[in-house]
Design a protein around this motif. Structure first.
Motif, short mmCIF file in Angstrom:
data_model
loop_
_atom_site.label_atom_id
_atom_site.label_comp_id
_atom_site.label_asym_id
_atom_site.label_seq_id
_atom_site.Cartn_x
_atom_site.Cartn_y
_atom_site.Cartn_z
N LEU A 1 8.28 6.46 4.38
CA LEU A 1 8.41 6.58 2.92
C LEU A 1 8.68 8.05 2.56
O LEU A 1 7.78 8.83 2.28
CB LEU A 1 7.14 6.07 2.24
CG LEU A 1 7.14 5.97 0.73
CD1 LEU A 1 8.27 5.07 0.23
CD2 LEU A 1 5.81 5.45 0.24
N HIS A 2 9.96 8.41 2.57
CA HIS A 2 10.35 9.82 2.41
C HIS A 2 9.92 10.39 1.06
O HIS A 2 9.63 11.57 0.96
CB HIS A 2 11.84 10.00 2.64
CG HIS A 2 12.72 9.51 1.54
ND1 HIS A 2 13.06 8.19 1.39
CD2 HIS A 2 13.33 10.17 0.54
CE1 HIS A 2 13.84 8.06 0.35
NE2 HIS A 2 14.02 9.24 -0.20
N LEU A 3 9.85 9.57 0.03
CA LEU A 3 9.46 10.09 -1.28
C LEU A 3 8.00 10.56 -1.30
O LEU A 3 7.66 11.46 -2.07
CB LEU A 3 9.70 9.03 -2.36
CG LEU A 3 11.17 8.71 -2.61
CD1 LEU A 3 11.30 7.55 -3.58
CD2 LEU A 3 11.92 9.93 -3.11
N ALA A 4 7.17 9.99 -0.45
CA ALA A 4 5.78 10.45 -0.37
C ALA A 4 5.75 11.89 0.17
O ALA A 4 4.91 12.69 -0.25
CB ALA A 4 4.95 9.52 0.51
N TYR A 5 6.66 12.21 1.08
CA TYR A 5 6.73 13.58 1.60
C TYR A 5 7.19 14.54 0.50
O TYR A 5 6.80 15.71 0.49
CB TYR A 5 7.65 13.67 2.82
CG TYR A 5 6.99 13.07 4.04
CD1 TYR A 5 6.05 13.80 4.76
CD2 TYR A 5 7.27 11.78 4.44
CE1 TYR A 5 5.42 13.27 5.87
CE2 TYR A 5 6.64 11.22 5.56
CZ TYR A 5 5.72 11.97 6.26
OH TYR A 5 5.09 11.42 7.35
N ASN A 6 8.00 14.06 -0.43
CA ASN A 6 8.40 14.87 -1.56
C ASN A 6 7.19 15.24 -2.40
O ASN A 6 7.00 16.41 -2.78
CB ASN A 6 9.44 14.12 -2.39
CG ASN A 6 10.00 14.95 -3.51
OD1 ASN A 6 9.47 14.96 -4.61
ND2 ASN A 6 11.08 15.66 -3.23
N TYR B 1 2.05 5.81 -3.17
CA TYR B 1 3.09 6.76 -3.59
C TYR B 1 3.12 6.87 -5.11
O TYR B 1 3.15 7.97 -5.67
CB TYR B 1 4.46 6.36 -3.05
CG TYR B 1 5.58 7.01 -3.82
CD1 TYR B 1 5.81 8.38 -3.70
CD2 TYR B 1 6.37 6.28 -4.70
CE1 TYR B 1 6.81 8.99 -4.45
CE2 TYR B 1 7.37 6.88 -5.45
CZ TYR B 1 7.58 8.25 -5.31
OH TYR B 1 8.56 8.85 -6.06
N LEU B 2 3.11 5.73 -5.81
CA LEU B 2 3.14 5.76 -7.28
C LEU B 2 1.91 6.47 -7.84
O LEU B 2 2.02 7.26 -8.79
CB LEU B 2 3.22 4.33 -7.84
CG LEU B 2 4.55 3.62 -7.59
CD1 LEU B 2 4.45 2.16 -8.03
CD2 LEU B 2 5.70 4.33 -8.28
N PRO C 1 0.80 -1.24 0.00
CA PRO C 1 0.00 0.00 0.00
C PRO C 1 0.83 1.28 0.00
O PRO C 1 0.49 2.23 -0.71
CB PRO C 1 -0.84 -0.12 1.27
CG PRO C 1 -0.90 -1.58 1.56
CD PRO C 1 0.41 -2.14 1.08
N GLY C 2 1.90 1.32 0.76
CA GLY C 2 2.71 2.53 0.80
C GLY C 2 3.27 2.86 -0.58
O GLY C 2 3.10 3.98 -1.09
N GLN C 3 3.92 1.89 -1.19
CA GLN C 3 4.54 2.11 -2.50
C GLN C 3 3.47 2.36 -3.56
O GLN C 3 3.63 3.21 -4.43
CB GLN C 3 5.40 0.90 -2.88
CG GLN C 3 6.29 1.15 -4.07
CD GLN C 3 7.34 2.22 -3.81
OE1 GLN C 3 7.82 2.42 -2.72
NE2 GLN C 3 7.71 2.91 -4.86
N GLY C 4 2.37 1.63 -3.50
CA GLY C 4 1.31 1.79 -4.49
C GLY C 4 0.67 3.17 -4.44
O GLY C 4 0.49 3.81 -5.48
N ARG D 1 -0.75 11.06 1.27
CA ARG D 1 -1.11 10.86 2.69
C ARG D 1 -1.44 9.40 2.96
O ARG D 1 -1.09 8.87 4.02
CB ARG D 1 -2.29 11.76 3.06
CG ARG D 1 -1.90 13.20 3.26
CD ARG D 1 -3.05 14.05 3.82
NE ARG D 1 -2.73 15.45 3.69
CZ ARG D 1 -3.26 16.26 2.78
NH1 ARG D 1 -4.16 15.82 1.93
NH2 ARG D 1 -2.90 17.52 2.72
N LEU D 2 -2.11 8.74 2.01
CA LEU D 2 -2.38 7.31 2.16
C LEU D 2 -1.08 6.51 2.16
O LEU D 2 -0.94 5.53 2.91
CB LEU D 2 -3.31 6.82 1.05
CG LEU D 2 -4.76 7.33 1.12
CD1 LEU D 2 -5.51 7.00 -0.18
CD2 LEU D 2 -5.46 6.74 2.33
#
Length: 168
Positions: free
Chosen positions: A47-52, A18-19, A13-16, A38-39
Motif C-alpha cells: 500500500l504505497h499511499l501509506a508510505y506517503n 490508511y484512511l 484493514p490496510g485501506q481502513g 504502520r498498521l
C-alpha cells in the motif's frame, strides 16, 4: 465518519488504517498518523499511499532520514505514480539536498508531464538552487501547463513566481 473508518478497518484493514492515518495527518496528529500508517503497511505491505503518510508525518516530526526511507519505499512500490517522485523530492528538499530534489521532481514530470505539483515544486527547487534562468524557463512552462489544464490557480502561482524573479 469514524464509524465508517472503523467498518472499513474491519473489512479491509490496510485501506481502513490508511484512511485513519490520512485523517490523523490532516489533523496534525503526526505520531498517531505514523501508528495508523504502520498498521496499514502491516496489513498490506504494498500500500504505497501509506508510505506517503509515513513520510509526511516523519517530515513534520523532523525525522528526515525516516521520511526519505518512507518516500523511497513509496517510489519503489509505485514508480509510475508521479506523486511518489514528488513526495521523494519534498523529502530531499526538506533535508537540503537540492540536486536530489530537482532530480526527483524531474522524474515525476517524466512520468506525468502535466503533474502540476512536481512542476510547482521543481520551480521552487531551481530557485532555491540559485538556478534562476532554469527556474524562469520552468515557470513559463508551468504557466503553459496551467493554461492547458484550465487551472487558474496553477497559472496564478506560476505568474507570482515569475514576478518574484522580476520577470516581465
Amino acid at each position: 465518519a469514524l464509524a465508517l473508518v472503523e467498518e472499513t478497518i474491519r473489512i479491509d484493514p490496510g485501506q481502513g488504517h490508511y484512511l485513519k492515518a490520512l485523517v490523523q495527518l490532516k489533523q496534525k496528529h503526526f505520531a498517531a498518523a505514523q501508528t495508523e500508517a504502520r498498521l496499514a503497511v502491516a496489513a498490506d505491505p504494498k500500500l504505497h499511499l501509506a508510505y506517503n503518510v509515513l513520510g509526511y508525518a516523519a517530515l513534520e516530526l523532523k525525522q528526515f532520514d525516516q521520511a526519505l526511507a518512507d518516500f523511497q519505499k513509496q517510489v519503489e512500490l509505485a514508480p509510475e505514480d508521479p506523486n511518489s517522485h514528488d513526495s521523494l523530492g519534498d523529502g530531499f528538499l526538506a533535508k537540503g539536498l537540492l540536486p536530489e530534489a530537482i532530480a526527483a521532481y524531474r522524474r515525476g514530470l517524466e512520468v506525468e508531464p502535466r503533474f502540476w505539483a512536481c512542476a510547482e515544486h521543481l520551480g521552487a527547487a531551481l530557485e532555491r538552487a540559485k538556478r534562476k534562468d532554469e527556474a524562469i524557463a520552468h515557470y513559463r512552462r508551468y504557466v503553459q501547463l496551467g493554461t492547458e489544464v484550465g487551472n487558474e490557480a496553477v497559472v496564478s502561482r506560476a505568474q507570482d513566481a515569475l514576478e518574484r524573479l522580476d520577470v516581465k
